[in-house]
Design an enzyme around this catalytic site. Sequence first.
Site, PDB file in Angstrom:
ATOM      1  N   LEU A  31       0.851  -1.189   0.000  1.00 19.51           N
ATOM      2  CA  LEU A  31       0.000   0.000   0.000  1.00 19.51           C
ATOM      3  C   LEU A  31       0.889   1.242   0.000  1.00 19.51           C
ATOM      4  O   LEU A  31       1.685   1.430   0.928  1.00 19.51           O
ATOM      5  CB  LEU A  31      -0.900   0.014   1.236  1.00 19.51           C
ATOM      6  CG  LEU A  31      -1.866   1.216   1.309  1.00 19.51           C
ATOM      7  CD1 LEU A  31      -3.001   1.056   0.292  1.00 19.51           C
ATOM      8  CD2 LEU A  31      -2.441   1.380   2.717  1.00 19.51           C
TER       9      LEU A  31
ATOM     10  N   ASP B 187       4.156   0.872   2.426  1.00 23.49           N
ATOM     11  CA  ASP B 187       5.306   1.702   2.050  1.00 23.49           C
ATOM     12  C   ASP B 187       5.128   3.091   2.656  1.00 23.49           C
ATOM     13  O   ASP B 187       4.145   3.786   2.368  1.00 23.49           O
ATOM     14  CB  ASP B 187       5.405   1.807   0.530  1.00 23.49           C
ATOM     15  CG  ASP B 187       6.637   2.609   0.131  1.00 23.49           C
ATOM     16  OD1 ASP B 187       7.721   2.004   0.054  1.00 23.49           O
ATOM     17  OD2 ASP B 187       6.521   3.838  -0.075  1.00 23.49           O
TER      18      ASP B 187
ATOM     19  N   TYR C 192       6.350  11.996   4.285  1.00 28.15           N
ATOM     20  CA  TYR C 192       4.919  11.983   3.940  1.00 28.15           C
ATOM     21  C   TYR C 192       4.076  12.594   5.070  1.00 28.15           C
ATOM     22  O   TYR C 192       2.900  12.906   4.875  1.00 28.15           O
ATOM     23  CB  TYR C 192       4.422  10.569   3.625  1.00 28.15           C
ATOM     24  CG  TYR C 192       5.129   9.878   2.473  1.00 28.15           C
ATOM     25  CD1 TYR C 192       5.858  10.605   1.532  1.00 28.15           C
ATOM     26  CD2 TYR C 192       5.066   8.495   2.316  1.00 28.15           C
ATOM     27  CE1 TYR C 192       6.518   9.962   0.483  1.00 28.15           C
ATOM     28  CE2 TYR C 192       5.717   7.850   1.269  1.00 28.15           C
ATOM     29  CZ  TYR C 192       6.446   8.595   0.365  1.00 28.15           C
ATOM     30  OH  TYR C 192       7.085   7.947  -0.660  1.00 28.15           O
TER      31      TYR C 192
ATOM     32  N   LYS D 117      11.681   5.611   4.733  1.00 27.37           N
ATOM     33  CA  LYS D 117      12.766   6.268   3.987  1.00 27.37           C
ATOM     34  C   LYS D 117      13.412   7.397   4.791  1.00 27.37           C
ATOM     35  O   LYS D 117      12.711   8.192   5.428  1.00 27.37           O
ATOM     36  CB  LYS D 117      12.211   6.821   2.662  1.00 27.37           C
ATOM     37  CG  LYS D 117      11.393   5.784   1.900  1.00 27.37           C
ATOM     38  CD  LYS D 117      10.885   6.238   0.559  1.00 27.37           C
ATOM     39  CE  LYS D 117       9.886   5.232   0.015  1.00 27.37           C
ATOM     40  NZ  LYS D 117       8.487   5.499   0.395  1.00 27.37           N
TER      41      LYS D 117
ATOM     42  N   HIS E  42      15.946   8.176   0.599  1.00 25.37           N
ATOM     43  CA  HIS E  42      14.790   8.597  -0.201  1.00 25.37           C
ATOM     44  C   HIS E  42      15.194   9.188  -1.556  1.00 25.37           C
ATOM     45  O   HIS E  42      14.558   8.927  -2.570  1.00 25.37           O
ATOM     46  CB  HIS E  42      13.957   9.611   0.601  1.00 25.37           C
ATOM     47  CG  HIS E  42      12.529   9.673   0.189  1.00 25.37           C
ATOM     48  ND1 HIS E  42      11.498   9.925   1.066  1.00 25.37           N
ATOM     49  CD2 HIS E  42      11.939   9.537  -1.010  1.00 25.37           C
ATOM     50  CE1 HIS E  42      10.356   9.922   0.422  1.00 25.37           C
ATOM     51  NE2 HIS E  42      10.588   9.697  -0.847  1.00 25.37           N
TER      52      HIS E  42
END
Length: 326
Positions: free
Chosen positions: A17, A43, A48, A77, A110
């Site tokens: 996901l 993920d 985020y 990340k 990242h």
Amino acid sequence: MSTLQHHNGDTMPMIGLGTWKSAPGEVYEAVKTAIRLGYRHIDCALIYGNEAEIGRALTECLQSGVVTREELWITSKLWNDSHAPADVQSGLEQTLAALQLDYLDLYLMHWPVAIKKGEGFPLTKEKLVALEVLPIATTWQAMEALVQQGLTRHIGVSNFSVHKLRSLLATANIPPAMNQVELHPYLQQTELLKFAQDHDILMTAYSPLGSADRPSSLKGQDEPILLEDPTIVEIATHHKATPAQILIRWAMQRGTVVIPKSVNPARIEQNLAAVNLTLTTEDMNAIATLERHRRYVDGSFWVVEDGPYTLANLWDESSPPAMRPI
Ligand code: A2P
């Protein structure tokens, strides 16, 4: 659930996901729904801004016994402002605290881009750090220490070119287990995928559905809409499937992990059901012709006047993708 195997034998669920762009307030339900429906791979990334909410959902699923920690595959990340060796472990610990976990399954660098600690957008050249000053190899050494301490089972990278993977492999004690990149029929990454497969590096496809929900600042004019591509729609109709399912299944049949993002329960379910499809050789050949080197996430947000990063040195491509003929 279909899985891919890492070189040490660990298996990773092929469908995860995606949670980029999943707003706090939405991602909690999305993660709970996904796990209830059978997803075992989420993920994530610190940047985020939603890991605390994902952590609440994971904890509830673990406590209620819907799933065990060992059955889950959790990726996150390292953000660009934590590339200095002294900042790498605290970057991971921040993520672990938010996710309420003791360890990750996979921790990725990242971007091959470094920013000064605590700095963010809007970027200036003063906020960016050149890779000559803070080399990827130095950050990687600190990431290797995280594996030795049991804080993550695997380490890898994201947005890396063949050139950067080759350089990293030359100095790494622990080779990268993963390269997560934008990958879909308009950006098939064939050369990168071949290099990764030849060097035991798995690949994850991000933005597999074309990321139509990304911020308008990241969008170009007159972008082609992947989910409406006539060839994809035709193949979907033929299989009585949806265009999204064709895109997900295509990624799987090319041997990549794929992380479609959704916060909609019906679409979360639909995306996982792509596992049950089989695309024919003709379908795969037809999709192969759709390549147009279209990056939806082109990295131009790292490029500032007189700064150390250009599209050419980010992607190690001589001409910027946007300049290429469609
Ligand atoms: P939503 O979250 O409302 O489902 P990507 O994974 O390439 O970043 O794409 C994510 C975008 O695709 C989001 O806008 C998401 O919306 C949408 N999406 C996810 N699954 C599907 C699907 N099965 N059909 C159509 N759109 C989808």
